[in-house]
Structure formats: structure tokens, C-alpha cells
Design a protein around this motif. Structure first.
Motif, PDB file in Angstrom:
ATOM      1  N   ALA A 184       0.871  -1.372  -0.043  1.00  0.00           N
ATOM      2  CA  ALA A 184      -0.204  -0.015   0.002  1.00  0.00           C
ATOM      3  C   ALA A 184       0.764   1.233   0.044  1.00  0.00           C
ATOM      4  O   ALA A 184       0.458   2.061  -0.779  1.00  0.00           O
ATOM      5  CB  ALA A 184      -0.885  -0.120   1.131  1.00  0.00           C
ATOM      6  N   ARG A 185       1.972   1.339   0.758  1.00  0.00           N
ATOM      7  CA  ARG A 185       2.799   2.319   0.787  1.00  0.00           C
ATOM      8  C   ARG A 185       3.299   2.626  -0.613  1.00  0.00           C
ATOM      9  O   ARG A 185       3.674   3.697  -1.111  1.00  0.00           O
ATOM     10  CB  ARG A 185       3.885   2.211   1.918  1.00  0.00           C
ATOM     11  N   ALA A 186       3.848   1.549  -1.427  1.00  0.00           N
ATOM     12  CA  ALA A 186       4.511   1.494  -2.491  1.00  0.00           C
ATOM     13  C   ALA A 186       3.338   2.131  -3.645  1.00  0.00           C
ATOM     14  O   ALA A 186       3.746   2.903  -4.474  1.00  0.00           O
ATOM     15  CB  ALA A 186       4.989   0.235  -2.918  1.00  0.00           C
ATOM     16  N   ARG A 187       2.136   1.599  -3.568  1.00  0.00           N
ATOM     17  CA  ARG A 187       1.139   2.275  -4.440  1.00  0.00           C
ATOM     18  C   ARG A 187       0.992   3.646  -4.266  1.00  0.00           C
ATOM     19  O   ARG A 187       0.790   4.493  -5.252  1.00  0.00           O
ATOM     20  CB  ARG A 187      -0.110   1.490  -4.131  1.00  0.00           C
ATOM     21  N   ARG A 188       1.028   4.248  -2.930  1.00  0.00           N
ATOM     22  CA  ARG A 188       0.708   5.776  -2.786  1.00  0.00           C
ATOM     23  C   ARG A 188       2.041   6.384  -3.129  1.00  0.00           C
ATOM     24  O   ARG A 188       1.792   7.480  -3.698  1.00  0.00           O
ATOM     25  CB  ARG A 188       0.788   5.774  -1.102  1.00  0.00           C
ATOM     26  N   ALA A 189       3.399   5.825  -3.174  1.00  0.00           N
ATOM     27  CA  ALA A 189       4.487   6.786  -3.626  1.00  0.00           C
ATOM     28  C   ALA A 189       4.397   6.574  -5.100  1.00  0.00           C
ATOM     29  O   ALA A 189       5.415   7.573  -5.432  1.00  0.00           O
ATOM     30  CB  ALA A 189       5.722   5.859  -2.930  1.00  0.00           C
ATOM     31  N   PHE A 190       4.043   5.640  -5.915  1.00  0.00           N
ATOM     32  CA  PHE A 190       4.211   5.514  -7.115  1.00  0.00           C
ATOM     33  C   PHE A 190       3.836   6.601  -7.970  1.00  0.00           C
ATOM     34  O   PHE A 190       4.832   7.063  -8.911  1.00  0.00           O
ATOM     35  CB  PHE A 190       3.461   4.226  -7.946  1.00  0.00           C
ATOM     36  N   PRO A 191       2.767   7.466  -7.920  1.00  0.00           N
ATOM     37  CA  PRO A 191       2.571   8.445  -8.779  1.00  0.00           C
ATOM     38  C   PRO A 191       3.647   9.526  -8.691  1.00  0.00           C
ATOM     39  O   PRO A 191       4.119  10.191  -9.689  1.00  0.00           O
ATOM     40  CB  PRO A 191       1.291   9.120  -8.321  1.00  0.00           C
TER      41      PRO A 191
ATOM     42  N   LEU B 211      14.764   3.285 -12.023  1.00  0.00           N
ATOM     43  CA  LEU B 211      15.020   4.346 -13.059  1.00  0.00           C
ATOM     44  C   LEU B 211      13.795   4.456 -13.622  1.00  0.00           C
ATOM     45  O   LEU B 211      13.590   5.673 -14.315  1.00  0.00           O
ATOM     46  CB  LEU B 211      16.515   3.941 -13.985  1.00  0.00           C
ATOM     47  N   ALA B 212      13.264   3.639 -14.208  1.00  0.00           N
ATOM     48  CA  ALA B 212      11.929   3.607 -15.247  1.00  0.00           C
ATOM     49  C   ALA B 212      10.699   4.402 -14.328  1.00  0.00           C
ATOM     50  O   ALA B 212       9.743   4.670 -15.050  1.00  0.00           O
ATOM     51  CB  ALA B 212      11.502   2.263 -15.468  1.00  0.00           C
ATOM     52  N   GLY B 213      10.969   4.369 -13.116  1.00  0.00           N
ATOM     53  CA  GLY B 213       9.767   5.079 -12.411  1.00  0.00           C
ATOM     54  C   GLY B 213       8.889   4.057 -11.505  1.00  0.00           C
ATOM     55  O   GLY B 213       7.705   4.622 -11.047  1.00  0.00           O
ATOM     56  N   ASN B 214       9.336   2.827 -11.410  1.00  0.00           N
ATOM     57  CA  ASN B 214       8.329   1.925 -10.668  1.00  0.00           C
ATOM     58  C   ASN B 214       8.876   2.062  -9.125  1.00  0.00           C
ATOM     59  O   ASN B 214       9.889   2.712  -8.639  1.00  0.00           O
ATOM     60  CB  ASN B 214       8.637   0.551 -11.030  1.00  0.00           C
ATOM     61  N   THR B 215       7.769   1.600  -8.444  1.00  0.00           N
ATOM     62  CA  THR B 215       8.293   1.544  -6.815  1.00  0.00           C
ATOM     63  C   THR B 215       8.545  -0.179  -6.616  1.00  0.00           C
ATOM     64  O   THR B 215       8.036  -1.026  -7.438  1.00  0.00           O
ATOM     65  CB  THR B 215       7.277   2.102  -5.896  1.00  0.00           C
ATOM     66  N   ILE B 216       9.039  -0.268  -5.503  1.00  0.00           N
ATOM     67  CA  ILE B 216       9.337  -1.675  -5.279  1.00  0.00           C
ATOM     68  C   ILE B 216       9.409  -2.199  -3.804  1.00  0.00           C
ATOM     69  O   ILE B 216       9.579  -1.234  -3.110  1.00  0.00           O
ATOM     70  CB  ILE B 216      11.179  -1.984  -5.729  1.00  0.00           C
ATOM     71  N   VAL B 217       8.819  -3.506  -3.639  1.00  0.00           N
ATOM     72  CA  VAL B 217       8.849  -4.152  -2.543  1.00  0.00           C
ATOM     73  C   VAL B 217       9.587  -5.340  -3.004  1.00  0.00           C
ATOM     74  O   VAL B 217       9.380  -6.240  -3.475  1.00  0.00           O
ATOM     75  CB  VAL B 217       7.516  -4.664  -2.126  1.00  0.00           C
ATOM     76  N   PHE B 218      10.743  -5.620  -2.165  1.00  0.00           N
ATOM     77  CA  PHE B 218      11.967  -6.431  -2.323  1.00  0.00           C
ATOM     78  C   PHE B 218      11.826  -7.690  -1.219  1.00  0.00           C
ATOM     79  O   PHE B 218      12.088  -7.123  -0.028  1.00  0.00           O
ATOM     80  CB  PHE B 218      13.265  -5.890  -2.812  1.00  0.00           C
ATOM     81  N   LYS B 219      11.768  -8.869  -1.580  1.00  0.00           N
ATOM     82  CA  LYS B 219      11.891 -10.037  -0.702  1.00  0.00           C
ATOM     83  C   LYS B 219      13.403 -10.810  -0.978  1.00  0.00           C
ATOM     84  O   LYS B 219      13.330 -11.341  -1.985  1.00  0.00           O
ATOM     85  CB  LYS B 219      10.822 -10.881  -0.408  1.00  0.00           C
TER      86      LYS B 219
ATOM     87  N   ASP C  21       9.788   8.270   0.662  1.00  0.00           N
ATOM     88  CA  ASP C  21       8.858   7.172   1.503  1.00  0.00           C
ATOM     89  C   ASP C  21       8.239   6.269   0.521  1.00  0.00           C
ATOM     90  O   ASP C  21       7.346   6.586  -0.266  1.00  0.00           O
ATOM     91  CB  ASP C  21       8.263   7.866   2.677  1.00  0.00           C
ATOM     92  N   GLY C  22       8.348   4.904   0.570  1.00  0.00           N
ATOM     93  CA  GLY C  22       7.497   3.921   0.264  1.00  0.00           C
ATOM     94  C   GLY C  22       8.129   3.440  -1.325  1.00  0.00           C
ATOM     95  O   GLY C  22       7.635   2.604  -1.843  1.00  0.00           O
ATOM     96  N   VAL C  23       9.278   4.116  -1.897  1.00  0.00           N
ATOM     97  CA  VAL C  23       9.759   3.884  -3.095  1.00  0.00           C
ATOM     98  C   VAL C  23      10.366   2.460  -3.250  1.00  0.00           C
ATOM     99  O   VAL C  23      10.337   1.686  -4.082  1.00  0.00           O
ATOM    100  CB  VAL C  23      10.542   4.884  -3.741  1.00  0.00           C
ATOM    101  N   PHE C  24      11.347   2.247  -2.314  1.00  0.00           N
ATOM    102  CA  PHE C  24      11.790   0.829  -2.146  1.00  0.00           C
ATOM    103  C   PHE C  24      11.800   0.596  -0.502  1.00  0.00           C
ATOM    104  O   PHE C  24      12.201   1.150   0.229  1.00  0.00           O
ATOM    105  CB  PHE C  24      13.364   1.117  -2.465  1.00  0.00           C
ATOM    106  N   GLN C  25      11.184  -0.805  -0.634  1.00  0.00           N
ATOM    107  CA  GLN C  25      10.819  -1.444   0.602  1.00  0.00           C
ATOM    108  C   GLN C  25      11.467  -2.855   0.719  1.00  0.00           C
ATOM    109  O   GLN C  25      11.438  -3.579  -0.337  1.00  0.00           O
ATOM    110  CB  GLN C  25       9.528  -1.492   1.221  1.00  0.00           C
TER     111      GLN C  25
END
Length: 472
Positions: free
Chosen positions: A31-38, A147-155, A178-182
Motif C-alpha cells: 500500500a505504501r508503494a502504491r501511494r508512492a508510485f505517482p 530508473l523507469a519510475g516503478n516502486t519496489i517491494v523486495f523480498k 518514502d515507500g519507493v523501495f522497501q
């Protein structure tokens, strides 16, 4: 609360310990990544590049410490993990260049205005990392995706969480919003929660079995981009040349990283003649001289332990199964209990004429097949459901032209180890080795989608196009 630990496979010492992320934690991260994406997607490209450059600076500052962490978690010698960190650092410039070349903006003049090509990010990316290159391989997804503008949740792999945590610290130093890379730490249940969540892409490096599972899982979710970098049952055809040099290529192809590279040669195909016999003997002789040891031993070993005692035990079972099918042990596979339960001795098994499974054994085991001619060598090389890497050792240009033309693999090398690959080239395979979305330089392709536009500053000329074709 479930606790996660990683252990040094050479000593059994605890390297990292922390809480495993449950489904609630994972969904909150998404959810944080989704909010940070735009906001991240709308950021000018040069500002995203600046953040990634800051990440590179953090890697350079932590170079030796990060190499030590990777060595402690994987057991790989320091010479190898130092090279891994160097590849992570080098990935930044390569990814910036690839983004500009393969996913940048293009404008062509038209009579009415312009035809414009842009590339847009997908959204929230889930990245699942492997244990064998826990820094370099997920970094090859993370950098181009950001670089392309995506946000990431990394496991990270549950076997290498400390490396994932160290990477997160470097990204934090890069000043990402906040929320761009977690990072979410955990095992299977954490991964299941992540891929079941609201994601727009899954970037995965791992086994062919897991890749097949993801293909099925996302069959009804076509909006999710899948980039699968999987394993291989890779052939190395060693046909002619200097025996010592050729044996060195075989050993490096088969036994580097204790056989835990997806591009390692699993199958050695040789002519059934004096050269083939001499070569196999030379490989055996060289394998006996390879130093096996802990990551910080001096002199440095060539190979360390497998990732865990369980991996060593599983590889022993696979080797024994081959012998039971009729494979002849030229050099048997052994668990070196005197060094520790994760240490193993590389094996050379002659499987000529034996019906063996077309499987990847993620360990230093090479299977020798002797063939009567080059037609048979090509047929044997291509007799696999995989298609990641292949190699030919030969000074004959005509044989190389045949080999490169007829090989079914994404990485095809000549007179070099099968594990050699340039970051400035694509890396990926066919069949069970991937899904036609190669990584490395081509990662930019799966991190953004193309958007083509016709554009004019004013709505002029459109009505004239209908003149004479309308009723009064």
C-alpha cells in the motif's frame, strides 16, 4: 511472531536475525508503494538518476563491508564477493545507458505535428531475490525498475536476509522518497503474500520449478508483467585445442561458486577420441587441486561450501541417483564432513549411454557425455528443456559458426567459460530457463511499456479529411 535467521554455511554461526514479515506487513508495504508510485513516476528522469547515483556512492563507501556480509551469508570467498559488489556498482552506469537507449523518448516530425514514443513504468514491482548472488542479481532488477519510475517491494532470499538489509540501507542513504523501495524479510509465506498482493510486476530470479509455478499463478492476471530469470542444464562442448587451457575452462564453467550459478556447465560433451580422454583426465587432475575453504581463508579458496548443509545433502542424493542409473564415477561427489556439513567435493560423472534426467543440479557436479562426431555433439547440447547458456571450446571457425547458428540458448560462448556474461548485453534463456524477458542490459524492456502518440499543438486539418464524404 516468527523469527528469521541466516547462518554462515561454513561455521553455522548466526549472521542475521529478525522478524519475518507476515501478510499484514507485506500488504502494508504494498500500500505504501502504491501511494508512492505517482510521485516517483512523475519525477523528472534526471532526478531519479541522481537518486540511483547516490545509491552507487553508498555501495562504493560500503564496498568491503558489503562483500564481507555476502561472504558470511553465502560462504563464497571474498575474491568472489568483492567482484559481486563491483558488479553492483557497475550496474548503475549500465542501467542508465540502457534506460536511455531502450526505454527513452523519441520524436519524429509528421505533416500534422509529431509521432512521439515514450515509456511508462508499470507501477508496483515485487522483486524476489536468489541466494547465490544476493546482491548482484536483485540489483539487476531494482536499479532499472527504479530508473523507469516503478516502486519496489523486495523480498531477499530467506537464506540471505542480511545482504538484503544492507542493500536497503544503501537505498535509504540515496534519499529515496518514502515507500519507493522497501524490503520485507521472510520465507515462503512472505513471498506468497507478496505475489498475491496488488502488484504490477514480478521480477524473479530462481529455479525453473518456481518459474513454472509463477507462470501458472499469473495466467489470469495478464496486467502483471513477469520477468523470470531461471536455471539451466547447460552444455559445454569441448572439441579441440590445448588440453590444459580447455580443462581450465571446464573447471571454471562447472565448479565456480561451488556450482551454484544458473549458467554453470552441468554437461560436458567431448569427442570419443584421444583428445576427449586426455581432457577428462586433465579436468579430474585440475579438480583435485582446487582449494576448498572458508570465505576468509588464506590463501583464498576457489570454492566455498554450498549454501547450507541441507543443500549438500540434497546434492549427494542427486549424485547417488545418477550413479544408481549407471553413471560411472570418475570423481565421486562427497560431503566433506571434516570441514563442515555444507562443504562438498566436486564430482565428475561419466553418463555416456545412460538415461539421466534433464534437470539442473545446483552443485559442483559435471556429467560427461562422449560422442562420435560434431553432429552428435550439437544434438546432445540441444537435448534439454532448458536454454540458458552453452559453450564451445574449439579453434575451428566453421564449427563455431555451426554451433552459434544451431544452439538453443540465450548465452553462447566460445573458448570462454559458460558463466561469462557482460552487463552490457542481455542475459536470459529459452524454454524452462526464462520467459523471453532477458535481464542485464535488456532489463529496461520489462521495467516500462512503450506508449506511442500522434501529437499536434492544434486540432487543425481533421475536418478537411472528411470533405466530400459526409451527407449535406
Amino acid at each position: 511472531m516468527t523469527m528469521l535467521q541466516s547462518l554462515d554455511p561454513a561455521t553455522g554461526e548466526v549472521v542475521w536475525e529478525g522478524e519475518e514479515a507476515d501478510a499484514g506487513v507485506v500488504h502494508s508495504a504494498l500500500a505504501r508503494a502504491r501511494r508512492a508510485f505517482p510521485g516517483w513516476a512523475a519525477l523528472p528522469n534526471d532526478r531519479r538518476v541522481a537518486h540511483v547515483q547516490a545509491f552507487k556512492a553508498a555501495l562504493e563507501e560500503r564496498r568491503e563491508g558489503l562483500a564481507t556480509v555476502i561472504s558470511r551469508e553465502t560462504g563464497k570467498p571474498l575474491w568472489e564477493t568483492r567482484g559481486e559488489v563491483a558488479s553492483m556498482i557497475g550496474k548503475v552506469a549500465i542501467s542508465i545507458a540502457a534506460q536511455a537507449e531502450r526505454a527513452g523518448e523519441r520524436r519524429n516530425a509528421m505533416p500534422f505535428g509529431e509521432a512521439v514514443l515514450r515509456h511508462r513504468p508499470h507501477g508496483v514491482m515485487a522483486v524476489l531475490g536468489p541466494f547465490n548472488f544476493p546482491g548482484h542479481l536483485p540489483n539487476g532488477h531494482n536499479v532499472p525498475a527504479l530508473l523507469a519510475g516503478n516502486t519496489i517491494v523486495f523480498k531477499p532470499s530467506e537464506l540471505t536476509p542480511a545482504t538484503g538489509a544492507a542493500m536497503a540501507e544503501c537505498w535509504a542513504e540515496a534519499g529515496l522518497p518514502d515507500g519507493v523501495f522497501q524490503v520485507v524479510q521472510g520465507g515462503r509465506s512472505t513471498g506468497e503474500a507478496l505475489v498475491a498482493g496488488e502488484i504490477d510486476g514480478l521480477l524473479f530470479t530462481g529455479s525453473a520449478g518456481a518459474g513454472a509455478h509463477f507462470r501458472r499463478l499469473f495466467a489470469d492476471r495478464p496486467h502483471v508483467i513477469l520477468a523470470l530469470e531461471l536455471g539451466g542444464n547447460n552444455p559445454l562442448v569441448a572439441w579441440d585445442g590445448d588440453v590444459e587451457e580447455t580443462a581450465s575452462i571446464v573447471v571454471q564453467s562447472s565448479f565456480v561458486t561451488t556450482g551454484q550459478r544458473c549458467s554453470c556447465a552441468r554437461r560436458l560433451i567431448v569427442p570419443d577420441d584421444a583428445f576427449g580422454r586426455d581432457l577428462v583426465e586433465a579436468v579430474d587432475s585440475l579438480a583435485r587441486r582446487v582449494i576448498i575453504g572458508r570465505w576468509n581463508d588464506e590463501p583464498q579458496p576457489y570454492i566455498g561450501p554450498l549454501i547450507s548443509p541441507a543443500a549438500a545433502a540434497a546434492a549427494k542424493v542427486r549424485a547417488d541417483e545418477l550413479v544408481a542409473r549407471g553413471a560411472r564415477e570418475l570423481r565421486s561427489f562427497k560431503v566433506l564432513d571434516c570441514m563442515g556439513p555444507a562443504f562438498v567435493r566436486p564430482a565428475i560423472l561419466d553418463v555416456t549411454g545412460v538415461d539421466v534426467p534433464d534437470d539442473e543440479i545446483f552443485a559442483p557436479i559435471v556429467q560427461v557425455t562422449r560422442v562420435p562426431d560434431f553432429d552428435a555433439a550439437l544434438a546432445a547440447a540441444n537435448a534439454t528443456r532448458f536454454g540458458l547458456s552453452a559453450g564451445l571450446v574449439s579453434g575451428d571457425d566453421a564449427l563455431w559458426q555451426r554451433f552459434v547458428l544451431e544452439s538453443r540458448a540465450g548465452v553462447v560462448n566460445r573458448n570462454r567459460p559458460t558463466t561469462g556474461a557482460a552487463g552490457s548485453m542481455p542475459f536470459g534463456g529459452l524454454g524452462e530457463s526464462g520467459n523471453h524477458r532477458p535481464s542485464a542490459y535488456y532489463a529496461a524492456d520489462y521495467c516500462a511499456y512503450p506508449m506511442a502518440s500522434f501529437e499536434a499543438a492544434h486540432a487543425d486539418g481533421n475536418a478537411a479529411a472528411l470533405a466530400g464524404m459526409l451527407t449535406p
